[in-house]
Design an enzyme around this catalytic site. Structure first.
Site, PDB file in Angstrom:
ATOM      1  CD  GLU A  47      -2.305  -1.029   2.946  1.00  0.00           C
ATOM      2  OE1 GLU A  47      -3.262  -1.762   3.173  1.00  0.00           O
ATOM      3  OE2 GLU A  47      -1.882  -0.200   3.770  1.00  0.00           O
ATOM      4  CB  CYS A  60       2.161   7.439   3.607  1.00  0.00           C
ATOM      5  SG  CYS A  60       2.310   6.129   4.819  1.00  0.00           S
ATOM      6  CB  CYS A  67       5.212  -5.888   9.293  1.00  0.00           C
ATOM      7  SG  CYS A  67       6.308  -5.081  10.483  1.00  0.00           S
ATOM      8  CB  CYS A  71       2.721  -3.465  16.418  1.00  0.00           C
ATOM      9  SG  CYS A  71       4.454  -2.979  16.399  1.00  0.00           S
ATOM     10  CB  CYS A  74       0.088  -2.456  13.292  1.00  0.00           C
ATOM     11  SG  CYS A  74       0.583  -2.030  11.622  1.00  0.00           S
ATOM     12  CB  CYS A 290      -0.326   0.564   9.061  1.00  0.00           C
ATOM     13  SG  CYS A 290       0.283   2.106   9.623  1.00  0.00           S
TER      14      CYS A 290
HETATM   15  N1  SAH Z   1       7.346  -0.108  11.216  1.00  0.00           N
HETATM   16  C1  SAH Z   1       7.412   1.317  11.269  1.00  0.00           C
HETATM   17  C2  SAH Z   1       6.650   2.044  10.168  1.00  0.00           C
HETATM   18  C3  SAH Z   1       5.250   1.587   9.832  1.00  0.00           C
HETATM   19  S1  SAH Z   1       3.937   1.979  10.926  1.00  0.00           S
HETATM   20  C4  SAH Z   1       6.992   1.801  12.640  1.00  0.00           C
HETATM   21  O1  SAH Z   1       6.638   0.987  13.483  1.00  0.00           O
HETATM   22  O2  SAH Z   1       7.080   2.996  12.905  1.00  0.00           O
HETATM   23  C5  SAH Z   1       3.692   3.708  10.797  1.00  0.00           C
HETATM   24  C6  SAH Z   1       2.935   4.263  11.996  1.00  0.00           C
HETATM   25  O3  SAH Z   1       1.542   3.898  11.963  1.00  0.00           O
HETATM   26  C7  SAH Z   1       3.493   3.740  13.311  1.00  0.00           C
HETATM   27  O4  SAH Z   1       3.654   4.777  14.250  1.00  0.00           O
HETATM   28  C8  SAH Z   1       2.417   2.767  13.701  1.00  0.00           C
HETATM   29  O5  SAH Z   1       2.511   2.502  15.060  1.00  0.00           O
HETATM   30  C9  SAH Z   1       1.149   3.473  13.242  1.00  0.00           C
HETATM   31  N2  SAH Z   1      -0.064   2.637  13.261  1.00  0.00           N
HETATM   32  C10 SAH Z   1      -0.184   1.319  13.035  1.00  0.00           C
HETATM   33  N3  SAH Z   1      -1.449   0.896  13.257  1.00  0.00           N
HETATM   34  C11 SAH Z   1      -2.162   1.970  13.637  1.00  0.00           C
HETATM   35  C12 SAH Z   1      -3.519   2.182  14.040  1.00  0.00           C
HETATM   36  N4  SAH Z   1      -4.407   1.190  14.098  1.00  0.00           N
HETATM   37  N5  SAH Z   1      -3.897   3.447  14.377  1.00  0.00           N
HETATM   38  C13 SAH Z   1      -3.001   4.481  14.323  1.00  0.00           C
HETATM   39  N6  SAH Z   1      -1.717   4.335  13.964  1.00  0.00           N
HETATM   40  C14 SAH Z   1      -1.285   3.096  13.636  1.00  0.00           C
END
Ligand code: SAH
Length: 298
Positions: A47, A60, A67, A71, A74, A290
């Site tokens: 994406e 972005c 990944c 997390c 995410c 994401c």
């Molecule tokens: N792996 C990297 C980059 C990708 S995520 C990282 O962890 O920073 C980019 C951002 O989107 C991160 O801050 C991540 O925590 C956030 N993100 C992921 N899922 C989300 C959600 N459900 N709501 C808001 N932000 C989210």
């Protein structure tokens, strides 16, 4: 092209590839945010998003297919990790975004799509040098952001590059127990070591670090959590906190807190002398968090 000499054909095959992303889906928000789902030549999906704002347009982009870091808020991690994107594929995302704007110019690039950029270090850094180069996209280094879940060796390596790019760290909790619950990577790179590494990064580069903090209802958004965050960050010379109300993902039972709670959290940080911003939610009417669009196509 059999009219070309065989050695030339061989070196073309060995050294070059004709890429080209196929558009698998497109979602456009009423606020102008456009989210693209691309199919790569091996059929994998990634994406990328165009996010227009008052005086900037941010692209972005993704750095990996899926990944590894898992997390639990995410959507990117849900299908597991497939592979790194090549430098060419990363640049192809930028090219596609640039060529598909409704108006204006692409001014900023953030590695906040799918994947962990510091886990695909060489390809990401090599792509950044071209995104930055006047011979290619000519986007200023200060307008390019790497966002990481906190890969300490990657941050240490980055501070030696002499690049003026922006660094964001996805923090999301200020105590190990809580952070490990939502970010398994915290077990490998816990907070004390991570913050120590941030001190060194700031010392060496004289550049600010932005800490991303997703506010998740009933989990990390109370005033006590804000106080813990102040304690964790207060000695960092150049730091900023960017609060992000969680993008709701029904599959993961993640929801944002109330507006009142969000503002109380922000005020607590502000009144304690922390530089804090509240990210405006964009693309709320589309699957813009994401991995969400890719998830629909799982
Ligand atoms: N792996 C990297 C980059 C990708 S995520 C990282 O962890 O920073 C980019 C951002 O989107 C991160 O801050 C991540 O925590 C956030 N993100 C992921 N899922 C989300 C959600 N459900 N709501 C808001 N932000 C989210």
């Amino acid at each position: 092209m059999s009219n070309l000499p065989a050695p030339l054909r061989k070196s073309l095959t060995d050294e070059f590839s004709i890429l080209g992303l196929a558009l698998a889906d497109l979602q456009e928000s009423s606020d102008g945010t456009a989210k693209f789902l691309f199919e790569l030549t091996d059929k994998n999906l990634v994406e990328a998003v165009n996010i227009p704002a008052a005086r900037r347009i941010t692209g972005c982009i993704s750095s990996q297919v899926g990944c590894k870091f898992g997390c639990n808020f995410c959507a990117s991690a849900l299908g597991g990790f497939k592979r790194n994107l090549t430098r060419g594929e990363i640049l192809d995302e930028v090219l596609y975004l640039k060529n598909n704007l409704k108006a204006g110019q692409l001014t900023h690039i953030v590695f906040m799509g799918t994947g962990e950029p510091l886990d695909n270090y060489e390809n990401v850094l090599s792509a950044i040098r071209l995104i930055n180069s006047p011979l290619a996209f000519n986007i200023g280094a200060r307008r390019i952001t790497i966002s990481t879940c906190g890969i300490i060796p990657g941050i240490k390596r980055l501070q030696e590059e002499g690049l003026q790019i922006e660094l964001s760290i996805s923090l999301h909790a200020a105590v190990d127990k809580t952070r490990s619950q939502i970010m398994p990577v915290n077990k490998k790179y816990p907070l004390e070591a991570l913050i120590k590494c941030c001190h060194e990064y700031i010392e060496q580069t004289n550049r600010q670090i932005t800490f991303e903090y997703i506010l998740i209802k009933g989990f990390n958004s109370d005033v006590l959590s804000a106080e813990k965050l102040v304690t964790l960050l207060k000695d960092l010379k150049l730091a900023k906190v960017n609060l992000i109300p969680a993008n709701p993902i029904a599959e993961l039972k993640i929801f944002p807190p109330t507006e009142r709670e969000i503002l109380l959290f922000k005020d607590k940080l502000f009144n304690s002398g922390i530089n804090v911003t509240l990210r405006k939610e964009r693309g709320q009417d589309i699957d813009a968090a994401c991995g969400q669009l890719r998830l629909r196509h799982g």
